[in-house]
Enzyme design. Structure first.
Site, short mmCIF file in Angstrom:
data_model
loop_
_atom_site.label_atom_id
_atom_site.label_comp_id
_atom_site.label_asym_id
_atom_site.label_seq_id
_atom_site.Cartn_x
_atom_site.Cartn_y
_atom_site.Cartn_z
N ASN A 10 -6.22 -18.22 25.40
CA ASN A 10 -5.41 -19.08 26.25
C ASN A 10 -6.36 -20.01 26.99
OD1 ASN A 10 -3.77 -20.29 28.16
ND2 ASN A 10 -2.89 -18.40 28.95
N ARG A 94 -2.47 -19.85 22.49
CA ARG A 94 -1.35 -20.31 23.28
C ARG A 94 -1.42 -21.84 23.37
NH1 ARG A 94 -0.74 -21.19 29.59
NH2 ARG A 94 1.51 -21.52 29.71
N HIS A 183 7.34 -20.98 29.35
CA HIS A 183 7.25 -19.52 29.47
C HIS A 183 7.95 -18.83 28.30
CE1 HIS A 183 7.05 -20.15 34.13
NE2 HIS A 183 5.82 -20.10 33.62
N ARG A 244 5.97 -26.07 43.39
CA ARG A 244 6.84 -27.08 42.77
C ARG A 244 8.24 -27.04 43.39
NH1 ARG A 244 5.34 -24.72 37.07
NH2 ARG A 244 3.25 -25.57 36.74
N GLU A 390 2.57 -11.52 27.48
CA GLU A 390 2.51 -12.71 26.64
C GLU A 390 1.42 -12.60 25.58
OE1 GLU A 390 3.55 -16.48 29.05
OE2 GLU A 390 2.81 -15.06 30.55
#
Length: 414
Positions: A10, A94, A183, A244, A390
């Site tokens: 990743n 990823r 995600h 955010r 993940e």
């Protein structure tokens, strides 16, 4: 000797996370993180998991991702797990944004790299770093299969009625404006794991997945297929997050530029880095926010209430989208570790058959580890806490592709 291991990479803008997994039994052989790449003093923390060895740390300058990945390869080689090992089947990468081009994990070749490059405007902070990681890994072992697993893939099943914005169609198509969702590997893994908790096949289960970390998103999964998700063209839309805004009237941007005199970059920074929980109360760590709430801090209480209101609104909306709901699953840092968030987000939804068992929700120690149900046994809708994985999801998708005898998928992004 069969090749049954997958290295998951990743690559971020200044970091590389990695795990090496044995797919025969799911064992993690090694894991680590190289960070502060490109800075004067970088760091690599390597953990040899299978051998039980102690973690090792290197502090030196990694001028670029190539230097960092070479250091990672050296650490793996020191454990007998080098990238030239015949037991290594592939490297799974990823990749954040696959647009509409990639609807499944994809063997990487020049055409795939070109398409990921073309999609950079949709993920300018992420796709370039992902590409750097892929190209560096190719240099380290040109003969090893490399697979791209996209954050957006799981959401490509969202119907057009949910994926399209009500924006003039020609303009939207020209600039690739639509809901992509993110995600995805987490939502895929957690939705399947939730079905397993219920003793059912994913095709039999409708589940709402709440991935709550510093970045947060929710998905509606119908029979194993995503039919709605909160993040949109970018990860900015949807839930209130650490920094955010989540959902916002788009005219606010115009107002800030026209009346506030802000530039595009200033608005971008405001919405993505200086808003959300941090913008409301100065903290983006839910543990700290809860501590402040317990002390009577009004700003922290308001931030928490806004966060919860948005969560509850999405749960209700996605229940309506699905029509029938079997489970709500919480995952990621906040979802897995904050009983207060889980309790508050579902409070008042008993009329929909959603209930949380206080004792199960507040459990600590061994009772609070692993995938588990926190709803009463008689509840019409199960509530689950499912630690996301993940890396395992990426490894499984990578290994399935390279071992299933379908080489024609190479270079076919869609």
């Amino acid at each position: 000797m069969s090749a049954t291991r997958v290295l998951v990479l990743n690559s971020g803008s200044s970091s590389v996370k990695y795990q090496l997994l044995e797919m025969a039994d799911g064992t993690r052989l090694a894991a680590g993180l190289a960070e502060r790449i490109g800075e004067r003093q970088s760091r690599l923390v390597h953990r040899p998991l299978a051998s039980g060895g102690e973690r090792r740390e290197r502090v030196e300058q990694f001028a670029d991702h190539g230097a960092a990945l070479r250091a990672v390869a050296e650490e793996l080689r020191a454990d007998g797990l080098g990238l030239d090992s015949p037991r290594l089947a592939a490297i799974g990468h990823r990749v954040v944004h696959g647009g509409q081009s990639f609807t499944r994990p994809t063997l990487i070749d020049d055409a795939v790299l070109d398409e990921i490059e073309r999609l950079v405007p949709l993920a300018p902070l992420h796709n370039p770093a992902n590409l750097t990681g892929i190209r560096t890994a190719q240099d380290l072992n040109p003969h090893l299969p490399q697979v791209a697993v996209f954050d957006t893939t799981f959401h490509t099943t969202v119907p057009e009625s949910a994926a399209r914005y009500a924006l003039e169609k020609t303009t939207a198509d020209e600039y690739l404006i639509r809901r992509y969702g993110f995600h995805g590997t987490s939502h895929a893994y957690v939705s399947r794991r939730t079905a397993a908790l219920l003793g059912k096949d994913p095709s039999q289960v409708n589940v709402i997945v709440l991935h709550l970390g510093n970045g947060a998103s929710v998905s509606a999964v119908e029979g194993g297929r995503c039919v709605e998700t909160s993040m949109g063209m970018t990860p900015l839309e949807g839930l209130v997050m650490g920094t955010r805004t989540g959902d916002l009237d788009p005219a606010v941007v115009l107002h800030l530029m026209r009346i506030g005199g802000m530039t595009v970059d200033e608005v971008d920074e405001l919405l993505n880095k200086r808003s959300g929980l941090a913008g409301l109360c100065g903290d983006n760590d839910m543990r700290e926010i809860r501590r402040r709430v317990e002390e009577g801090d009004e700003n922290a209480q308001l931030a928490f209430d806004i966060y919860i209101h948005r969560l509850k609104k999405y749960v209700g909306a996605y229940f309506a989208v699905l029509g029938r709901l079997d489970a709500v699953a919480f995952t990621a840092g906040v979802g897995e570790n904050s009983p207060a968030v889980r309790r508050a987000a579902l409070a008042g939804l008993e009329g929909l058959g959603i209930r949380v068992d206080p004792a199960l929700n507040e459990a600590e120690g061994a009772a609070a580890e692993g995938a588990r149900l926190i709803s009463p046994g008689e509840a019409r809708v199960a509530v689950a806490v499912v630690p996301t994985d993940e890396e395992l999801e990426i490894a499984q998708q990578t290994y399935a592709l390279v071992s299933d005898g379908e080489p024609q998928q190479r270079g076919e992004p869609a």
